[in-house]
Design a protein around this motif. Sequence first.
Motif, PDB file in Angstrom:
ATOM      1  N   ALA A  46       0.836  -1.213   0.000  1.00  0.00           N
ATOM      2  CA  ALA A  46       0.000   0.000   0.000  1.00  0.00           C
ATOM      3  C   ALA A  46       0.864   1.253   0.000  1.00  0.00           C
ATOM      4  CB  ALA A  46      -0.947  -0.002   1.189  1.00  0.00           C
ATOM      5  N   LEU A  47       2.072   1.114  -0.565  1.00  0.00           N
ATOM      6  CA  LEU A  47       3.012   2.240  -0.689  1.00  0.00           C
ATOM      7  C   LEU A  47       3.258   2.881   0.675  1.00  0.00           C
ATOM      8  CD1 LEU A  47       1.707   3.729  -4.059  1.00  0.00           C
ATOM      9  CD2 LEU A  47       3.396   1.930  -3.673  1.00  0.00           C
ATOM     10  N   GLU A  48       3.171   4.223   0.754  1.00  0.00           N
ATOM     11  CA  GLU A  48       3.513   4.922   1.999  1.00  0.00           C
ATOM     12  C   GLU A  48       2.520   4.669   3.129  1.00  0.00           C
ATOM     13  OE1 GLU A  48       5.878   6.851  -1.161  1.00  0.00           O
ATOM     14  OE2 GLU A  48       3.793   6.177  -1.008  1.00  0.00           O
ATOM     15  N   LEU A  49       1.374   4.057   2.820  1.00  0.00           N
ATOM     16  CA  LEU A  49       0.413   3.733   3.880  1.00  0.00           C
ATOM     17  C   LEU A  49       0.711   2.393   4.560  1.00  0.00           C
ATOM     18  CD1 LEU A  49      -3.093   4.700   2.408  1.00  0.00           C
ATOM     19  CD2 LEU A  49      -1.648   6.015   3.967  1.00  0.00           C
ATOM     20  N   THR A  50       1.576   1.590   3.968  1.00  0.00           N
ATOM     21  CA  THR A  50       1.775   0.225   4.462  1.00  0.00           C
ATOM     22  C   THR A  50       2.207   0.184   5.922  1.00  0.00           C
ATOM     23  OG1 THR A  50       2.469  -0.413   2.231  1.00  0.00           O
ATOM     24  CG2 THR A  50       2.918  -1.969   4.008  1.00  0.00           C
ATOM     25  N   THR A  51       3.280   0.874   6.239  1.00  0.00           N
ATOM     26  CA  THR A  51       3.800   0.850   7.611  1.00  0.00           C
ATOM     27  C   THR A  51       2.786   1.415   8.593  1.00  0.00           C
ATOM     28  OG1 THR A  51       6.062   1.069   6.799  1.00  0.00           O
ATOM     29  CG2 THR A  51       5.679   1.605   9.105  1.00  0.00           C
ATOM     30  N   LEU A  52       2.092   2.470   8.188  1.00  0.00           N
ATOM     31  CA  LEU A  52       1.099   3.084   9.076  1.00  0.00           C
ATOM     32  C   LEU A  52      -0.041   2.111   9.369  1.00  0.00           C
ATOM     33  CD1 LEU A  52       0.898   6.655   7.468  1.00  0.00           C
ATOM     34  CD2 LEU A  52       2.120   5.967   9.551  1.00  0.00           C
ATOM     35  N   ILE A  53      -0.477   1.372   8.354  1.00  0.00           N
ATOM     36  CA  ILE A  53      -1.569   0.414   8.552  1.00  0.00           C
ATOM     37  C   ILE A  53      -1.132  -0.727   9.469  1.00  0.00           C
ATOM     38  CG2 ILE A  53      -3.001  -1.316   7.392  1.00  0.00           C
ATOM     39  CD1 ILE A  53      -3.094   0.613   4.987  1.00  0.00           C
ATOM     40  N   VAL A 108     -13.946  -9.583  -0.608  1.00  0.00           N
ATOM     41  CA  VAL A 108     -14.434  -8.270  -0.182  1.00  0.00           C
ATOM     42  C   VAL A 108     -13.255  -7.312  -0.279  1.00  0.00           C
ATOM     43  CG1 VAL A 108     -15.366  -6.913   1.717  1.00  0.00           C
ATOM     44  CG2 VAL A 108     -16.145  -9.266   1.367  1.00  0.00           C
ATOM     45  N   THR A 109     -13.426  -6.189  -0.966  1.00  0.00           N
ATOM     46  CA  THR A 109     -12.320  -5.255  -1.158  1.00  0.00           C
ATOM     47  C   THR A 109     -12.641  -3.907  -0.522  1.00  0.00           C
ATOM     48  OG1 THR A 109     -13.172  -4.544  -3.317  1.00  0.00           O
ATOM     49  CG2 THR A 109     -11.580  -6.353  -3.301  1.00  0.00           C
ATOM     50  N   THR A 110     -11.638  -3.318   0.091  1.00  0.00           N
ATOM     51  CA  THR A 110     -11.733  -1.980   0.667  1.00  0.00           C
ATOM     52  C   THR A 110     -10.726  -1.093  -0.047  1.00  0.00           C
ATOM     53  OG1 THR A 110     -12.314  -2.882   2.842  1.00  0.00           O
ATOM     54  CG2 THR A 110     -11.523  -0.609   2.772  1.00  0.00           C
ATOM     55  N   PRO A 111     -11.164  -0.254  -0.999  1.00  0.00           N
ATOM     56  CA  PRO A 111     -10.226   0.607  -1.729  1.00  0.00           C
ATOM     57  C   PRO A 111      -9.538   1.597  -0.793  1.00  0.00           C
ATOM     58  CG  PRO A 111     -12.340   0.469  -2.864  1.00  0.00           C
ATOM     59  CD  PRO A 111     -12.543  -0.126  -1.494  1.00  0.00           C
ATOM     60  N   LEU A 112      -8.243   1.796  -1.028  1.00  0.00           N
ATOM     61  CA  LEU A 112      -7.475   2.755  -0.246  1.00  0.00           C
ATOM     62  C   LEU A 112      -7.162   4.010  -1.054  1.00  0.00           C
ATOM     63  CD1 LEU A 112      -4.955   0.325   1.515  1.00  0.00           C
ATOM     64  CD2 LEU A 112      -7.128   1.216   2.392  1.00  0.00           C
ATOM     65  N   PHE A 113      -6.754   3.836  -2.297  1.00  0.00           N
ATOM     66  CA  PHE A 113      -6.476   4.984  -3.160  1.00  0.00           C
ATOM     67  C   PHE A 113      -6.360   4.518  -4.604  1.00  0.00           C
ATOM     68  CE2 PHE A 113      -2.432   3.478  -1.369  1.00  0.00           C
ATOM     69  CZ  PHE A 113      -1.724   3.159  -2.510  1.00  0.00           C
ATOM     70  N   ARG A 155      -6.410   5.288   6.221  1.00  0.00           N
ATOM     71  CA  ARG A 155      -6.776   5.970   4.971  1.00  0.00           C
ATOM     72  C   ARG A 155      -7.518   7.274   5.249  1.00  0.00           C
ATOM     73  NH1 ARG A 155     -11.713   3.323   2.103  1.00  0.00           N
ATOM     74  NH2 ARG A 155     -12.606   4.321   3.949  1.00  0.00           N
ATOM     75  N   ASP A 156      -8.461   7.236   6.166  1.00  0.00           N
ATOM     76  CA  ASP A 156      -9.311   8.395   6.406  1.00  0.00           C
ATOM     77  C   ASP A 156      -8.616   9.508   7.171  1.00  0.00           C
ATOM     78  OD1 ASP A 156     -11.286   7.013   5.087  1.00  0.00           O
ATOM     79  OD2 ASP A 156     -12.312   6.338   6.921  1.00  0.00           O
ATOM     80  N   ARG A 157      -7.574   9.175   7.920  1.00  0.00           N
ATOM     81  CA  ARG A 157      -6.916  10.219   8.710  1.00  0.00           C
ATOM     82  C   ARG A 157      -5.640  10.756   8.057  1.00  0.00           C
ATOM     83  NH1 ARG A 157      -4.738   6.136  12.870  1.00  0.00           N
ATOM     84  NH2 ARG A 157      -2.521   6.010  12.346  1.00  0.00           N
ATOM     85  N   GLU A 158      -5.275  10.219   6.894  1.00  0.00           N
ATOM     86  CA  GLU A 158      -4.033  10.637   6.237  1.00  0.00           C
ATOM     87  C   GLU A 158      -4.299  11.210   4.838  1.00  0.00           C
ATOM     88  OE1 GLU A 158      -1.276  10.766   7.724  1.00  0.00           O
ATOM     89  OE2 GLU A 158      -1.562   9.454   9.459  1.00  0.00           O
ATOM     90  N   PRO A 159      -5.115  12.281   4.739  1.00  0.00           N
ATOM     91  CA  PRO A 159      -5.415  12.834   3.408  1.00  0.00           C
ATOM     92  C   PRO A 159      -4.194  13.386   2.685  1.00  0.00           C
ATOM     93  CG  PRO A 159      -6.194  14.299   5.136  1.00  0.00           C
ATOM     94  CD  PRO A 159      -5.791  13.023   5.810  1.00  0.00           C
TER      95      PRO A 159
END
Length: 313
Positions: A104-111, A158-163, A292-296
């Motif tokens: 998930a690119l730069e979101l991976t570590t945060l997730i 079931v898929t949850t789109p991130l970006f 996802r929602d807190r890192e616009p």
Amino acid sequence: MDVNLRRLRSFVTVAEELHFTRAAARLFVAQQSLSKQIAQLEADLGTPLLQRTSRTVQLTPAGEAFLAATREALACFDQGVAEARRIGQGGQATLRVGFIVGAALELTTLILSEFTSRNPGARVELHEFGFTDPSAGLASATTDVAFIRLPSSTNGFVTTPLFTERCVVGVSTAHPLSDRERVSVQDLLDETLAIGRTDDTVWRDFWTLANQRGRSTQRLVETHSQSEEVEVVAAGMACNITPAAAQRYSPHPGVRFIPIDDYPGSVVAVAHRSNPLNPLVIAFAAAAKAVRDREPQILQMIQNAPVTRGLEP
């Protein structure tokens, strides 16, 4: 329909061996008993699974479909049994997280950090997959949840789109298009394209432009890994359609990345099977949505990252 696990495992063994005597030996049962199990399974399903002659055993089309479903069901069951025993014996609950190149690119570590902070007793196992399996282990039940790229085959997921990330074309620095600031799909339809080996036709069609204007790209170079694909492009053997993040994650002095103006982006999503056996799966999806929602700002950076000419040789 009440099908016991012994019959399912017997069917898988026969399908693997395509020989009743060898299958019976593997299962430590009499051949006659094995034949009765398969016959009863076919009767329960109401369709033949195997074509038998005096010399050969072959799967029917129904058998092929049932084999794939049976393998997944048994893998899920075995994983559930192992997980229940581990937890019951005081062990940590384990979540198997699959991903392909970039995750998930730069979101991976945060997730991952968000999930572990919410579930301190859980153990996370990370499993990387090549382009041969765009489901990152979900299709084979090797993983519980995964970071995947869409479009790809997602039946039962079931898929949850991130970006959504823009697509670019990678070309050799010696390629005639290498000096262009942007290109269109029409500019690429006659190009040889590199693509990872995979049986996922939805994935394959997207990354080879086969879904555009009713045209199928015939000249393809199949690769086994991301690094191999980059080298193929750098050598001028092919171009590749790739996410814009390739410029950050797979730079190469011999490759230029050019935005494609009229091609849809690729969606990065968290995916899992529709009926997850592991309760941590839902918790992981929730953690991913929260990040996802807190890192616009990070999302904006990923989705609007400028595409430059690449590394200087």
